[in-house]
Design an enzyme around this catalytic site. Structure first.
Site, PDB file in Angstrom:
ATOM      1  N   TYR A   1     -68.460  33.468  21.369  1.00 12.51           N
ATOM      2  CA  TYR A   1     -67.121  33.639  20.970  1.00 12.51           C
ATOM      3  C   TYR A   1     -66.352  34.237  21.837  1.00 12.51           C
ATOM      4  CZ  TYR A   1     -63.296  35.115  18.228  1.00 12.51           C
ATOM      5  OH  TYR A   1     -61.868  35.574  17.890  1.00 12.51           O
TER       6      TYR A   1
ATOM      7  N   LEU B   1     -53.427  34.250  10.244  1.00 11.01           N
ATOM      8  CA  LEU B   1     -52.116  34.591  10.838  1.00 11.01           C
ATOM      9  C   LEU B   1     -51.008  33.325  10.897  1.00 11.01           C
ATOM     10  CD1 LEU B   1     -50.529  36.260  13.031  1.00 11.01           C
ATOM     11  CD2 LEU B   1     -51.759  34.965  14.860  1.00 11.01           C
TER      12      LEU B   1
END
Length: 286
Positions: free
Chosen positions: A126, A12
Site C-alpha cells: 500500500y 472523504l
C-alpha cells in the site's frame, strides 16, 4: 470553477459533498467508479474536456492495507497509475490537481513528527504504491498539490471509529495495539482544508494534514468508548506482535502540519474535539 471529485462515495468524498454546500459558487462533478473509471485515461480526458474541469480532487484509492499484499497489481493500478493518468489529463487541460496520500509512505521508525522534507521509505505494498502515485503526480502535473493524511475516519463508510463502537457494544473485552502512535484525522476536517486550498488558490507541493495531538490506537479506542458512553467493555493494550497483520504498520507516523498551516493560514482542531463532533453526528443519525 468546475470541480471534479473522484472517489465521491468514500469517506472523504462524502465529506466533500457536505462541504461543497458551503461553496455553491462552484459547479461540482462527484464521481465514483460506476460514473468514471479513473484507470481509463481516455475516459477521464473526455470527461474533463467535456465538462471544462478546472480542478480535480482525487479522493479515490485502494486502501485495504492487508489485502494489498496479495493484490499488488490492482493496488498499483489504483494508487500509482490512476493518479499518474489524472495528472497527465490535468496538465493537458490546464487544470489543477489535489491528490490525497498517506502516512504509510514512511516506515514509522522516526521519533519526531515527519515533515514533508523527510525522505519517504514505505514498507508495505500500500505504502509503496501510494508513494509511486505521489511521484508520478508531481512529475506530470505542474499545478499538483499532494496532501498526506493518516488514520482517517468519518460518519461515512467503514472505519476504525465505527468498528470500535460496534465491538464496544458487542463485547465485554477488547484488545487494541498501544505501540503504534499517530494522529486520527476526521475526514470532515480534511475536506475543510481542501476547500481552504481551493478558495485561496492551489499552491503546488506536498503537504501533511491530520488533526492535532498524538495517541495510540489503544488511547483512541478508550476515548471513543468514553465519549460514546460505552462502559461495559474493558479495553486492554496489546503489542503489535500480539495482533498479527499481513502488512507492516508504521510504529510512529505523526505528521508535522506546520507547512499547511502557514501556507493556508488555518487552525487545526485537536483529534479528541473532532472525534466528539463525529460521534455526535453518528448519534443523530441513529
Amino acid at each position: 470553477m468546475n470541480i471534479l471529485i473522484t472517489g465521491a462515495n468514500g469517506q472523504l468524498g462524502n465529506e466533500m459533498r457536505v462541504w461543497s454546500r458551503k461553496y455553491p459558487h462552484h459547479a461540482y462533478f462527484f464521481t465514483d467508479v460506476q460514473d468514471l473509471d479513473i484507470c481509463n485515461q481516455e475516459a477521464v480526458q473526455s470527461f474533463v474536456e467535456g465538462n471544462n474541469i478546472n480542478l480535480i480532487v482525487n479522493c479515490a484509492a485502494y486502501t485495504a492495507v492487508d489485502k494489498a499484499e496479495d493484490n499488488r497489481e490492482l493496488c498499483d493500478k489504483l494508487n500509482h497509475w490512476a493518479p499518474a493518468g489524472l495528472a497527465d489529463v490535468a496538465e493537458h487541460c490546464g487544470a489543477a490537481l489535489i491528490h490525497v496520500s498517506t502516512d504509510y509512505v514512511f516506515d514509522g521508525t522516526a521519533h519526531v513528527p515527519y515533515t514533508e522534507e523527510v525522505a519517504p521509505c514505505p514498507n508495505s505494498v500500500y505504502g509503496v504504491t501510494k508513494l509511486a502515485g505521489e511521484q508520478e503526480v508531481m512529475k506530470r502535473c505542474s499545478r499538483a498539490m499532494i496532501i498526506r493524511t493518516a488514520w482517517l475516519y468519518s460518519e461515512y463508510g467503514n472505519n476504525f471509529v465505527k468498528t470500535m463502537l460496534r465491538l464496544g457494544r458487542e463485547r465485554e473485552t477488547l484488545g487494541v495495539v498501544f505501540d503504534q502512535i499517530g494522529t486520527p484525522t476526521y475526514a470532515g476536517d480534511l475536506a475543510a482544508v481542501i476547500f481552504e486550498a481551493i478558495e485561496k488558490g492551489v499552491v503546488p507541493g506536498i503537504y501533511h494534514f491530520s488533526n492535532e495531538g498524538v495517541c495510540s490506537w489503544y488511547d483512541f479506542t478508550v476515548t471513543i468508548h468514553r465519549l460514546a458512553g460505552i462502559t461495559t467493555c474493558r479495553v486492554s493494550p496489546l503489542h503489535t506482535d500480539e495482533y498479527p497483520a499481513k502488512a507492516p504498520r508504521p510504529h510512529y507516523s505523526v505528521l508535522d502540519k506546520t507547512k499547511i498551516k502557514k501556507t493556508f493560514g488555518i487552525e487545526i482542531p485537536h483529534w479528541e474535539s473532532s472525534l466528539e463532533t463525529c460521534l455526535k453526528k453518528l448519534e443523530t443519525e441513529c
